[in-house]
Write an enzyme that holds these catalytic residues in place. Structure first.
Site, PDB file in Angstrom:
ATOM      1  N   LEU A  34       0.866  -1.189   0.000  1.00 58.97           N
ATOM      2  CA  LEU A  34       0.000   0.000   0.000  1.00 58.97           C
ATOM      3  C   LEU A  34       0.899   1.234   0.000  1.00 58.97           C
ATOM      4  O   LEU A  34       1.874   1.291   0.744  1.00 58.97           O
ATOM      5  CB  LEU A  34      -0.880   0.034   1.265  1.00 58.97           C
ATOM      6  CG  LEU A  34      -1.953  -1.037   1.421  1.00 58.97           C
ATOM      7  CD1 LEU A  34      -2.652  -0.884   2.768  1.00 58.97           C
ATOM      8  CD2 LEU A  34      -2.977  -0.967   0.297  1.00 58.97           C
ATOM      9  N   ASP A  35       0.554   2.234  -0.805  1.00 61.39           N
ATOM     10  CA  ASP A  35       1.282   3.506  -0.804  1.00 61.39           C
ATOM     11  C   ASP A  35       1.237   4.123   0.597  1.00 61.39           C
ATOM     12  O   ASP A  35       0.292   3.875   1.341  1.00 61.39           O
ATOM     13  CB  ASP A  35       0.612   4.514  -1.757  1.00 61.39           C
ATOM     14  CG  ASP A  35       0.868   4.139  -3.206  1.00 61.39           C
ATOM     15  OD1 ASP A  35       1.683   3.241  -3.444  1.00 61.39           O
ATOM     16  OD2 ASP A  35       0.242   4.759  -4.091  1.00 61.39           O
TER      17      ASP A  35
END
Length: 317
Positions: A66-67
């Site tokens: 996930l960013d």
């Protein structure tokens, strides 16, 4: 629910191995995963390292990066569970997010554009910052629903194939509509069978660990998911106690060692080899399909890819 082909009726010797639900916390820490509810800010790698520190683990790995700005479901594998990472590579993902339109636009028209151009197989070029080569690739968008509209902010929910960039999807929708759009916020609410209901904040995880150190283990037991309970999506073969030690030493699985086979295994597929106590022994490449494994007298049924169980667990002699 799946059908099984039963080759043999066999009992398991209770003196060896251990059912996943009977493991001690120490044993669980060696071979479990945790669903972290990632907060905004750190990278997925950083979150994994924090989990590693809490448990003083030898190694950790996370599933589906996930960013930093994105929150939500981040499964983290602990210790030996890291070996099963390949089983989780293709998990479907589900997100809720906010898309901001750069100009006013008719929402019904936007829904139409999404339905016609962005559901099903789409072609995406990964964003500049992505860790993969920037060439067009095909991904499947299963659903993209507009839940609420507040001016130019649109709350959406989407289900996508692994490796789909939502930020890019939102950008492409804006470009197709001719008005431009960007993603303001994103939360992953599901990865495969793992949902946000099972997710725990790092603070919760650390507290549960501290409680266990002080003698109260129920909180940590709720957080640690034995790897066996995380692989519902993987096809399986169950083997005799007598076949396990050889497999742990890298020998292939032969048909004679098999007790039952899940239907629908295709040759070349990555599958799980399980003990009769439902322990994950190894993962391997099927060298036969289910029917052939069921009927064969000789040949290799599964070539071992990674051994998960510790050698000597089923040293029956």
């Amino acid at each position: 629910y799946s059908m099984w082909l039963v080759r043999d009726i066999e009992e398991t010797d209770e003196r060896f191995g251990k059912r996943p639900e009977e493991r001690s916390i120490e044993e669980l820490i060696e071979n479990s995963l945790i669903i972290v509810d990632k907060h905004e800010g750190p990278t997925s790698h950083q979150v994994s390292l924090w989990v590693k520190e809490i448990f003083n683990a030898k190694k950790v790995g996370h599933i589906g990066t996930l960013d930093p700005k994105v929150t939500g479901v981040l499964p983290v594998l602990l210790n030996d569970a890291v070996k099963v990472a390949p089983l989780f590579q293709k998990l479907e993902k589900e997100y809720v997010g906010i898309m901001h339109l750069h100009k006013d636009f008719d929402i019904e028209k936007l829904k139409e554009i999404i339905a016609n151009k962005f559901i099903g197989r789409i072609i995406q070029i990964p964003p500049k910052k992505a860790a993969v080569a920037r060439r067009p690739r095909e991904r499947e968008v299963k659903t993209f629903d507009i839940l609420e509209v507040d001016g130019r902010d649109i709350l959406f929910q989407t289900k996508v194939e692994a490796g789909t960039y939502i930020r890019k999807l939102v950008w492409d929708i804006g470009a197709e509509a001719g008005i431009g759009a960007h993603m303001v916020e994103l939360r992953r609410i599901r990865a495969g069978n793992f949902s946000e209901e099972q997710a725990h904040s790092l603070v919760e995880i650390r507290d549960a660990f501290e409680f266990w150190k002080e003698g109260e283990e129920k909180y940590l037991r709720k957080i640690l998911i034995p790897v066996e309970f995380a692989i519902d999506h993987v096809k399986k073969v169950f083997v005799k106690d007598t076949a396990i030690e050889a497999i742990c030493n890298g020998a292939p699985l032969y048909p004679v060692g098999i007790v039952r086979i899940q239907e629908g295994i295709v040759e070349g597929e990555l599958i799980a080899i399980m003990s009769l106590k439902n322990e994950l022994v190894a993962i391997g490449i099927a060298k036969m399909n289910s029917k052939k494994m069921y009927e064969a007298k000789k040949g290799v049924a599964v070539r071992i890819d990674r051994v998960i169980m510790k050698k000597g667990t089923y040293q029956l002699k």
